[in-house]
Motif scaffolding. Structure first.
Motif, PDB file in Angstrom:
ATOM      1  N   UNK A   1      -5.102  -8.144 -14.177  1.00  0.00           N
ATOM      2  CA  UNK A   1      -4.382  -7.341 -13.183  1.00  0.00           C
ATOM      3  C   UNK A   1      -2.909  -7.256 -13.564  1.00  0.00           C
ATOM      4  N   UNK A   2      -2.363  -6.051 -13.516  1.00  0.00           N
ATOM      5  CA  UNK A   2      -0.944  -5.854 -13.796  1.00  0.00           C
ATOM      6  C   UNK A   2      -0.121  -6.219 -12.565  1.00  0.00           C
ATOM      7  N   UNK A   3       0.992  -6.907 -12.791  1.00  0.00           N
ATOM      8  CA  UNK A   3       1.808  -7.397 -11.675  1.00  0.00           C
ATOM      9  C   UNK A   3       2.390  -6.283 -10.819  1.00  0.00           C
ATOM     10  N   UNK A   4       2.499  -5.060 -11.355  1.00  0.00           N
ATOM     11  CA  UNK A   4       3.087  -3.969 -10.593  1.00  0.00           C
ATOM     12  C   UNK A   4       2.105  -3.128  -9.810  1.00  0.00           C
ATOM     13  N   UNK A   5       0.802  -3.365  -9.975  1.00  0.00           N
ATOM     14  CA  UNK A   5      -0.203  -2.501  -9.349  1.00  0.00           C
ATOM     15  C   UNK A   5      -0.172  -2.621  -7.832  1.00  0.00           C
ATOM     16  N   UNK A   6      -0.119  -1.490  -7.138  1.00  0.00           N
ATOM     17  CA  UNK A   6      -0.178  -1.499  -5.680  1.00  0.00           C
ATOM     18  C   UNK A   6      -1.557  -1.898  -5.192  1.00  0.00           C
ATOM     19  N   UNK A   7      -1.609  -2.572  -4.038  1.00  0.00           N
ATOM     20  CA  UNK A   7      -2.892  -3.032  -3.499  1.00  0.00           C
ATOM     21  C   UNK A   7      -2.698  -3.516  -2.074  1.00  0.00           C
ATOM     22  N   UNK A   8      -3.800  -3.614  -1.336  1.00  0.00           N
ATOM     23  CA  UNK A   8      -3.745  -4.190   0.000  1.00  0.00           C
ATOM     24  C   UNK A   8      -4.532  -3.400   1.021  1.00  0.00           C
ATOM     25  N   UNK A   9      -4.363  -3.772   2.272  1.00  0.00           N
ATOM     26  CA  UNK A   9      -5.032  -3.116   3.399  1.00  0.00           C
ATOM     27  C   UNK A   9      -4.133  -2.038   3.989  1.00  0.00           C
ATOM     28  N   UNK A  10      -4.677  -0.865   4.172  1.00  0.00           N
ATOM     29  CA  UNK A  10      -3.917   0.193   4.820  1.00  0.00           C
ATOM     30  C   UNK A  10      -3.630  -0.173   6.272  1.00  0.00           C
TER      31      UNK A  10
ATOM     32  N   UNK B   1       0.826  -1.205   0.000  1.00  0.00           N
ATOM     33  CA  UNK B   1       0.000   0.000   0.000  1.00  0.00           C
ATOM     34  C   UNK B   1       0.862   1.257   0.000  1.00  0.00           C
ATOM     35  N   UNK B   2       0.472   2.201  -0.847  1.00  0.00           N
ATOM     36  CA  UNK B   2       1.118   3.506  -0.930  1.00  0.00           C
ATOM     37  C   UNK B   2       0.144   4.586  -0.464  1.00  0.00           C
ATOM     38  N   UNK B   3       0.707   5.664   0.028  1.00  0.00           N
ATOM     39  CA  UNK B   3      -0.073   6.862   0.374  1.00  0.00           C
ATOM     40  C   UNK B   3       0.360   7.971  -0.571  1.00  0.00           C
ATOM     41  N   UNK B   4      -0.535   8.845  -1.056  1.00  0.00           N
ATOM     42  CA  UNK B   4      -1.901   9.107  -0.612  1.00  0.00           C
ATOM     43  C   UNK B   4      -3.000   8.257  -1.250  1.00  0.00           C
ATOM     44  N   UNK B   5      -2.640   7.192  -1.981  1.00  0.00           N
ATOM     45  CA  UNK B   5      -3.692   6.328  -2.533  1.00  0.00           C
ATOM     46  C   UNK B   5      -4.578   5.761  -1.438  1.00  0.00           C
ATOM     47  N   UNK B   6      -4.011   5.547  -0.242  1.00  0.00           N
ATOM     48  CA  UNK B   6      -4.801   4.961   0.848  1.00  0.00           C
ATOM     49  C   UNK B   6      -5.608   5.997   1.621  1.00  0.00           C
ATOM     50  N   UNK B   7      -5.463   7.273   1.281  1.00  0.00           N
ATOM     51  CA  UNK B   7      -6.272   8.289   1.944  1.00  0.00           C
ATOM     52  C   UNK B   7      -7.753   8.010   1.682  1.00  0.00           C
ATOM     53  N   UNK B   8      -8.609   8.199   2.671  1.00  0.00           N
ATOM     54  CA  UNK B   8     -10.048   7.940   2.463  1.00  0.00           C
ATOM     55  C   UNK B   8     -10.725   8.999   1.593  1.00  0.00           C
ATOM     56  N   UNK B   9      -9.997  10.055   1.238  1.00  0.00           N
ATOM     57  CA  UNK B   9     -10.589  11.156   0.488  1.00  0.00           C
ATOM     58  C   UNK B   9     -10.381  11.055  -1.018  1.00  0.00           C
ATOM     59  N   UNK B  10      -9.752   9.970  -1.489  1.00  0.00           N
ATOM     60  CA  UNK B  10      -9.395   9.890  -2.907  1.00  0.00           C
ATOM     61  C   UNK B  10      -9.926   8.613  -3.534  1.00  0.00           C
ATOM     62  N   UNK B  11      -9.903   8.595  -4.859  1.00  0.00           N
ATOM     63  CA  UNK B  11     -10.117   7.366  -5.617  1.00  0.00           C
ATOM     64  C   UNK B  11      -8.759   6.772  -5.918  1.00  0.00           C
ATOM     65  N   UNK B  12      -8.476   5.616  -5.321  1.00  0.00           N
ATOM     66  CA  UNK B  12      -7.198   4.933  -5.525  1.00  0.00           C
ATOM     67  C   UNK B  12      -7.269   4.153  -6.837  1.00  0.00           C
ATOM     68  N   UNK B  13      -6.330   4.426  -7.744  1.00  0.00           N
ATOM     69  CA  UNK B  13      -6.391   3.859  -9.090  1.00  0.00           C
ATOM     70  C   UNK B  13      -5.294   2.825  -9.292  1.00  0.00           C
ATOM     71  N   UNK B  14      -5.713   1.567  -9.462  1.00  0.00           N
ATOM     72  CA  UNK B  14      -4.789   0.471  -9.719  1.00  0.00           C
ATOM     73  C   UNK B  14      -4.495   0.326 -11.198  1.00  0.00           C
ATOM     74  N   UNK B  15      -3.913  -0.832 -11.578  1.00  0.00           N
ATOM     75  CA  UNK B  15      -3.462  -0.972 -12.946  1.00  0.00           C
ATOM     76  C   UNK B  15      -3.753  -2.325 -13.561  1.00  0.00           C
ATOM     77  N   UNK B  16      -3.901  -2.331 -14.884  1.00  0.00           N
ATOM     78  CA  UNK B  16      -4.172  -3.555 -15.629  1.00  0.00           C
ATOM     79  C   UNK B  16      -3.221  -3.680 -16.817  1.00  0.00           C
ATOM     80  N   UNK B  17      -3.192  -4.871 -17.366  1.00  0.00           N
ATOM     81  CA  UNK B  17      -2.613  -5.123 -18.686  1.00  0.00           C
ATOM     82  C   UNK B  17      -3.773  -5.137 -19.670  1.00  0.00           C
ATOM     83  N   UNK B  18      -3.702  -4.309 -20.698  1.00  0.00           N
ATOM     84  CA  UNK B  18      -4.787  -4.130 -21.661  1.00  0.00           C
ATOM     85  C   UNK B  18      -4.337  -4.650 -23.019  1.00  0.00           C
TER      86      UNK B  18
END
Length: 436
Positions: A305-314, A275-292
């Motif tokens: 799902x892209x292997x590099x996309x950040x994700x998880x529990x804050x 998990x990265x911040x400010x993606x984990x802030x409750x005030x934002x839309x956290x945008x992950x990543x895909x392979x298209x």
């Protein structure tokens, strides 16, 4: 090599590091902590505590439609050349920008650049880009100045037949973090991030106005001030393609992104599960990543799902009322879009960095955040935004991404895509604008 020469080289390196030892400069290579890929390099180096890094990733094996691409920059073995380390404050960023001239905004001769262009992205996500977006402003917040930003934007838009977006016609505006005209120091690595952001807004919402807010540095306070300024200047959607690993006092910075009536998007990072911040802030839309990828199906595209996309529990942010998964605290991501550099997007950047300029191919969640911000602008619902909650009440209007993973978490939804909500891709990717 003689012992004396080795000693002199070591001494020179020590002096070089000492020159910015009190200035917050990174002492790690740019790709440290990133998902290792021999054909990818990170635009921004590791950031010290209190600072953020950008999440733009360059393809190093594609020169695009320009002779000023990556040709000759990397050895034939594919070994990644380490990125030069730049200062974060109180010293001149390195390397200094060295524009390759001022190319006129005309299409590239000899065919289209490599990487997905506007028509690809609009088709993949069903975007009403030719009919919507008028009257909307998308802001991008980055650190330092990109001296060729407006010119490069013109080259990109001319290449794809998009309407001009300039200071003169009122479509483009560049300000410092406080909204003034005195710009910060130039920085070539962040210039790549800026070019990526500007081009993704142009690709998804060519009728939108673009506000570029350049923070004085990559400090969390400067970038946060930039986001607040973007809202004060009337941006409908605000994209932030940067972040840092979570830290115990991050909540004290959350106020910068508490901007009701504005859609605020943040990249989840390129290091895979975590998990990265400010993606984990409750005030934002956290945008992950895909392979298209293009596919022979009814949509014409497929995503994983892209292997590099950040994700998880804050570890520190409270659970928003609009999230109902099993994580006790805030879960990342909310939604997603293309971020895999190997299914990357075309970008034009004439500010040379490590010898690379012209038409390039980029990925990273730095691509997906401005794309999603632009989809919010196309939808026109920014004034009614309440943090990142809106897509959660419109799940049926998204493409559900059901395959791929960004790391190891015991097979949990937190790192493995599946039916419904998951960490790397959130609720899914845009299928038109109804979910935004």
């Amino acid at each position: 090599m003689s012992k004396k020469l080795l000693w002199l080289l070591g001494l020179a390196g020590a002096f070089a590091m000492a020159a910015c030892s009190n200035s917050g400069t990174s002492s790690l290579p740019a790709t440290s902590g990133m998902v290792p890929q021999s054909n990818v390099a990170a635009s921004c180096g590791q950031a010290p505590q209190g600072f953020a890094r950008c999440f733009a990733l360059m393809r190093t094996d594609i020169g695009g439609g320009s002779p000023n691409g990556y040709h000759g920059l990397y050895p034939s073995s594919g070994t990644l050349v380490p990125m030069a380390k730049g200062c974060h404050r109180n010293c001149t960023p390195a390397p200094s920008p060295s524009p390759t001239g001022a190319p006129s905004p005309t299409p590239t001769p000899g065919g289209a650049p490599s990487g997905y262009g506007p028509a690809d992205l609009q088709a993949a996500y069903g975007l009403p880009s030719t009919t919507a977006g008028s009257g909307q402003t998308v802001a991008i917040v980055d650190a330092y100045d990109d001296p060729t930003a407006e010119n490069d934007l013109g080259v990109y838009r001319a290449q794809y037949g998009l309407p001009a977006c300039t200071t003169a016609n009122g479509c483009f505006k560049k300000v410092n973090e406080n909204g003034g005209s005195t710009l910060p120091a130039a920085n070539a690595s962040w210039s790549q991030e800026i070019s990526l952001d500007l081009d993704m807004v142009s690709a998804a919402c060519p009728n939108c106005h673009i506000l570029l807010v350049e923070a004085n540095s990559a400090s969390l306070d400067d970038l946060g001030t930039g986001a607040t300024t973007a809202a004060n200047l009337g941006a409908n959607a605000i994209s932030n393609s940067y972040g840092t690993a979570e830290f115990s006092t991050q909540n004290t910075y959350d106020h910068y992104y508490n901007l009701p009536g504005h859609a605020v998007t943040v990249s989840t990072g390129d290091s895979g599960y975590g998990v990265q911040w400010p993606a984990s802030s409750p005030y934002v839309t956290a945008v992950g990543g895909t392979s298209l990828k293009r596919a022979a199906n009814s949509r014409g595209w497929t995503e994983s799902a892209w292997s590099g996309a950040g994700a998880g529990c804050s570890a520190y942010e409270a659970k928003p009322s609009w999230q109902t998964d099993s994580c006790a605290k805030r879960t990342v991501a909310d939604v997603s879009a293309v971020a895999d550099p190997n299914t990357g997007v075309a970008v034009y950047d004439s500010t040379s960095y490590r010898g690379a300029s012209g038409w390039l191919v980029f990925g990273g969640t730095s691509a997906s955040s401005p794309l999603i911000a632009s989809v919010y602008a196309l939808a026109g619902n920014g004034t009614s935004m309440s943090n990142g909650s809106y897509p959660y009440s419109h799940v049926g209007s998204l493409f559900d991404v059901t395959s791929g993973s960004d790391g190891s978490c015991g097979g949990s939804y937190l790192c493995t895509a599946g039916t419904g909500y998951d960490g790397p891709t959130g609720l899914g990717t845009p299928n038109g604008t109804s979910a935004f």
